[in-house]
Design a protein around this motif. Structure first.
Motif, mmCIF file in Angstrom:
data_model
loop_
_atom_site.group_PDB
_atom_site.id
_atom_site.type_symbol
_atom_site.label_atom_id
_atom_site.label_comp_id
_atom_site.label_asym_id
_atom_site.label_seq_id
_atom_site.Cartn_x
_atom_site.Cartn_y
_atom_site.Cartn_z
ATOM 1 N N ALA A 30 0.905 -1.352 0.323
ATOM 2 C CA ALA A 30 -0.033 0.067 0.198
ATOM 3 C C ALA A 30 0.889 1.400 0.284
ATOM 4 O O ALA A 30 1.562 1.198 1.245
ATOM 5 C CB ALA A 30 -1.029 -0.049 0.669
ATOM 6 N N THR A 31 1.084 1.934 -0.844
ATOM 7 C CA THR A 31 2.503 3.252 -1.323
ATOM 8 C C THR A 31 1.965 4.119 -0.479
ATOM 9 O O THR A 31 2.557 4.453 -0.058
ATOM 10 C CB THR A 31 1.704 3.764 -2.542
ATOM 11 N N GLY A 32 -0.271 4.605 0.029
ATOM 12 C CA GLY A 32 0.324 5.522 1.281
ATOM 13 C C GLY A 32 0.200 5.465 2.299
ATOM 14 O O GLY A 32 1.389 6.135 2.770
ATOM 15 N N LEU A 35 3.841 5.399 2.614
ATOM 16 C CA LEU A 35 4.678 7.069 2.212
ATOM 17 C C LEU A 35 4.251 7.481 4.228
ATOM 18 O O LEU A 35 5.215 8.068 4.484
ATOM 19 C CB LEU A 35 3.765 7.960 1.932
ATOM 20 N N ARG A 36 3.395 7.225 4.798
ATOM 21 C CA ARG A 36 2.962 7.212 5.740
ATOM 22 C C ARG A 36 4.800 6.714 7.164
ATOM 23 O O ARG A 36 4.506 7.675 8.345
ATOM 24 C CB ARG A 36 1.382 7.379 6.919
ATOM 25 N N ALA A 37 4.254 5.949 7.022
ATOM 26 C CA ALA A 37 5.541 5.222 7.344
ATOM 27 C C ALA A 37 6.645 5.595 7.272
ATOM 28 O O ALA A 37 7.400 6.427 8.222
ATOM 29 C CB ALA A 37 5.890 4.059 7.068
ATOM 30 N N GLY A 56 -3.683 16.440 -0.149
ATOM 31 C CA GLY A 56 -4.718 15.342 -0.733
ATOM 32 C C GLY A 56 -4.394 15.271 -2.661
ATOM 33 O O GLY A 56 -4.324 15.270 -3.160
ATOM 34 N N LYS A 57 -2.748 16.010 -2.393
ATOM 35 C CA LYS A 57 -1.979 15.824 -3.548
ATOM 36 C C LYS A 57 -1.478 14.528 -3.985
ATOM 37 O O LYS A 57 -0.867 14.136 -2.803
ATOM 38 C CB LYS A 57 -1.301 16.940 -3.617
ATOM 39 N N TYR A 58 -0.323 14.516 -5.321
ATOM 40 C CA TYR A 58 0.015 12.996 -5.502
ATOM 41 C C TYR A 58 1.613 13.593 -5.404
ATOM 42 O O TYR A 58 1.786 14.448 -5.489
ATOM 43 C CB TYR A 58 -0.245 12.810 -6.605
ATOM 44 N N ASP A 84 -1.443 -2.036 -3.750
ATOM 45 C CA ASP A 84 -3.116 -0.544 -3.609
ATOM 46 C C ASP A 84 -2.610 0.349 -2.927
ATOM 47 O O ASP A 84 -1.568 1.094 -2.164
ATOM 48 C CB ASP A 84 -3.706 -1.191 -1.947
ATOM 49 N N GLY A 85 -3.123 1.236 -3.650
ATOM 50 C CA GLY A 85 -2.678 3.008 -4.522
ATOM 51 C C GLY A 85 -1.396 3.018 -6.016
ATOM 52 O O GLY A 85 -0.844 4.016 -5.583
ATOM 53 N N PHE A 86 -0.961 2.046 -6.439
ATOM 54 C CA PHE A 86 -0.817 2.485 -7.190
ATOM 55 C C PHE A 86 -1.206 1.565 -8.500
ATOM 56 O O PHE A 86 -1.340 0.596 -8.402
ATOM 57 C CB PHE A 86 0.863 1.717 -6.657
ATOM 58 N N PRO A 91 1.304 7.807 -16.434
ATOM 59 C CA PRO A 91 3.059 7.538 -16.948
ATOM 60 C C PRO A 91 3.491 6.194 -15.192
ATOM 61 O O PRO A 91 4.480 5.821 -15.277
ATOM 62 C CB PRO A 91 3.160 8.758 -16.413
ATOM 63 N N GLN A 92 3.088 6.237 -14.371
ATOM 64 C CA GLN A 92 2.886 5.112 -13.652
ATOM 65 C C GLN A 92 2.744 4.133 -13.731
ATOM 66 O O GLN A 92 2.891 2.947 -13.322
ATOM 67 C CB GLN A 92 2.238 5.449 -12.268
ATOM 68 N N ALA A 93 1.673 3.853 -14.436
ATOM 69 C CA ALA A 93 1.011 2.575 -14.857
ATOM 70 C C ALA A 93 1.856 1.839 -16.464
ATOM 71 O O ALA A 93 2.862 1.001 -16.153
ATOM 72 C CB ALA A 93 -0.101 2.906 -15.394
ATOM 73 N N GLN A 153 -7.372 10.414 13.445
ATOM 74 C CA GLN A 153 -8.107 10.528 12.070
ATOM 75 C C GLN A 153 -6.807 10.905 11.117
ATOM 76 O O GLN A 153 -6.076 11.932 11.887
ATOM 77 C CB GLN A 153 -9.007 12.136 12.145
ATOM 78 N N ARG A 154 -6.550 10.428 10.384
ATOM 79 C CA ARG A 154 -5.309 10.700 8.961
ATOM 80 C C ARG A 154 -5.499 12.055 8.778
ATOM 81 O O ARG A 154 -6.650 12.487 8.729
ATOM 82 C CB ARG A 154 -5.796 9.874 8.223
ATOM 83 N N GLU A 155 -4.283 13.699 8.461
ATOM 84 C CA GLU A 155 -4.811 14.502 8.673
ATOM 85 C C GLU A 155 -5.112 14.523 6.723
ATOM 86 O O GLU A 155 -5.769 15.249 6.739
ATOM 87 C CB GLU A 155 -2.934 14.523 8.272
ATOM 88 N N PRO A 164 -9.987 17.703 -2.659
ATOM 89 C CA PRO A 164 -8.925 18.116 -3.735
ATOM 90 C C PRO A 164 -8.436 16.762 -4.274
ATOM 91 O O PRO A 164 -8.005 15.984 -5.115
ATOM 92 C CB PRO A 164 -7.926 18.212 -2.397
ATOM 93 N N ARG A 165 -8.194 15.564 -2.713
ATOM 94 C CA ARG A 165 -8.411 14.333 -2.789
ATOM 95 C C ARG A 165 -9.285 12.865 -3.759
ATOM 96 O O ARG A 165 -9.366 12.672 -4.852
ATOM 97 C CB ARG A 165 -7.970 13.183 -1.945
ATOM 98 N N ILE A 166 -10.666 13.361 -4.185
ATOM 99 C CA ILE A 166 -11.126 12.452 -4.726
ATOM 100 C C ILE A 166 -11.210 13.873 -6.436
ATOM 101 O O ILE A 166 -11.042 13.124 -7.203
ATOM 102 C CB ILE A 166 -12.808 13.157 -4.541
HETATM 103 P P1 ADP Z 1 -6.461 7.550 -0.868
HETATM 104 O O1 ADP Z 1 -6.308 6.157 -1.175
HETATM 105 O O2 ADP Z 1 -7.337 6.717 0.535
HETATM 106 O O3 ADP Z 1 -6.633 8.246 -1.368
HETATM 107 P P2 ADP Z 1 -3.449 6.233 0.103
HETATM 108 O O4 ADP Z 1 -2.799 5.447 1.935
HETATM 109 O O5 ADP Z 1 -3.653 4.910 -0.440
HETATM 110 O O6 ADP Z 1 -4.923 7.043 0.535
HETATM 111 O O7 ADP Z 1 -2.991 7.423 -0.129
HETATM 112 C C1 ADP Z 1 -2.728 8.877 0.711
HETATM 113 C C2 ADP Z 1 -1.669 9.533 -0.364
HETATM 114 O O8 ADP Z 1 -0.604 9.318 -0.436
HETATM 115 C C3 ADP Z 1 -2.338 9.979 -1.473
HETATM 116 O O9 ADP Z 1 -3.510 11.192 -1.177
HETATM 117 C C4 ADP Z 1 -0.773 10.576 -1.941
HETATM 118 O O10 ADP Z 1 -0.998 12.098 -1.815
HETATM 119 C C5 ADP Z 1 0.041 9.599 -2.290
HETATM 120 N N1 ADP Z 1 0.037 9.000 -2.950
HETATM 121 C C6 ADP Z 1 -0.156 7.339 -2.329
HETATM 122 N N2 ADP Z 1 0.477 6.439 -3.354
HETATM 123 C C7 ADP Z 1 0.762 7.406 -4.213
HETATM 124 C C8 ADP Z 1 0.917 7.623 -6.259
HETATM 125 N N3 ADP Z 1 0.385 6.079 -6.377
HETATM 126 N N4 ADP Z 1 1.508 8.220 -6.598
HETATM 127 C C9 ADP Z 1 1.279 9.530 -5.893
HETATM 128 N N5 ADP Z 1 0.656 9.607 -4.790
HETATM 129 C C10 ADP Z 1 0.821 8.467 -3.980
#
Ligand code: ADP
Length: 221
Positions: A30-32, A35-37, A56-58, A84-86, A91-93, A153-155, A164-166
């Motif tokens: 899970a990439t999210g 990143l949080r770790a 909420g950006k990428y 999960d999350g990638f 370009p990532q695909a 609560q997650r930030e 913004p995330r949606i």
């Molecule tokens: P969710 O799917 O609920 O938005 P995630 O835990 O998967 O949450 O991701 C949290 C945040 O981590 C994203 O909003 C983004 O900032 C960053 N992130 C995670 N995966 C990627 C990715 N593949 N590309 C860019 N940013 C990412």
């Protein structure tokens, strides 16, 4: 079995990934969470990523591709993986295609958990998460059922980051589905039922050993 879990924030990817991980004993990447770790550990990457996640950006494609490249090379990914999350951008695909090719692997199935936007907004605002096991809970829950940790609560689940995330998902991530759709890899599942019902459909799409034959893509959008 190499799986991708695809869906908007709040669509239930983490819950289904956990089910698949215990069922098939393959890692949940899970990439999210990764990143949080990094943020928690205060690494250089974590310091860079923290304000991006909070808004909420990428995070940039280069950084994310580097993270996945290192992770998929670990020996525990040999029997398979659940990502999960990638990829979250085209370009990532494309980079993932090249990487799995390089590793002599392929993507067997993309599980798309489809949830309407109004429900996503409702689910995300006020959602709580266990800081220990990352399980999510509805607002008002006191402690994690699995390990008793106090929920937080997650930030990026705060109201100012949810929209913004949606929006970024709709702009940058929805096109990723077309990338896999052409290959007939996408199984679309209605993400609005009970967890058990959704898990049943996910398992049906994946097959008993992750060997379900590719069906014609059944997309409704
Ligand atoms: P969710 O799917 O609920 O938005 P995630 O835990 O998967 O949450 O991701 C949290 C945040 O981590 C994203 O909003 C983004 O900032 C960053 N992130 C995670 N995966 C990627 C990715 N593949 N590309 C860019 N940013 C990412």
């Amino acid at each position: 079995m190499n799986l991708l879990l695809y869906g908007a924030p709040g669509s239930g990817k983490g819950t289904q990934a956990n089910m698949l991980r215990s069922r098939f004993s393959i890692p949940h990447i899970a990439t999210g969470d990764m990143l949080r770790a990094e943020i928690q550990a205060g690494t250089e990457l974590g310091r860079k990523a923290q304000p991006i996640l909070a808004e909420g950006k990428y995070v940039s494609d280069d950084i994310m591709i580097g993270i996945i490249r290192n992770r998929l090379r670990q020996p525990d990914c040999e029997p398979g993986f659940i990502i999960d999350g990638f990829p979250r951008t085209v370009p990532q695909a494309e980079a993932l295609d090249a990487l799995v090719d390089e590793l002599g692997k392929g993507i067997d199935r993309v599980i798309y958990l489809k949830v309407p936007v109004d429900q996503l907004l409702h689910r995300l605002s006020g959602r709580l998460v266990c800081p220990t096991c990352q399980r999510t809970y509805p607002p008002g829950t006191a402690a994690c059922e699995s390990d008793g940790s106090a929920l937080v609560q997650r930030e990026d689940d705060k109201p100012e980051a949810v929209r913004p995330r949606i929006e970024i998902y709709l702009e940058k991530t929805v096109p990723v589905l077309d990338h896999y759709d052409v290959e007939g890899l996408v199984s679309e599942i209605d993400g609005r039922g009970t967890i058990e019902e959704i898990s049943r459909q996910v398992l049906e799409a994946v097959g008993p050993n992750g060997t379900a034959p590719a069906k014609a893509a059944k997309r409704t959008t």
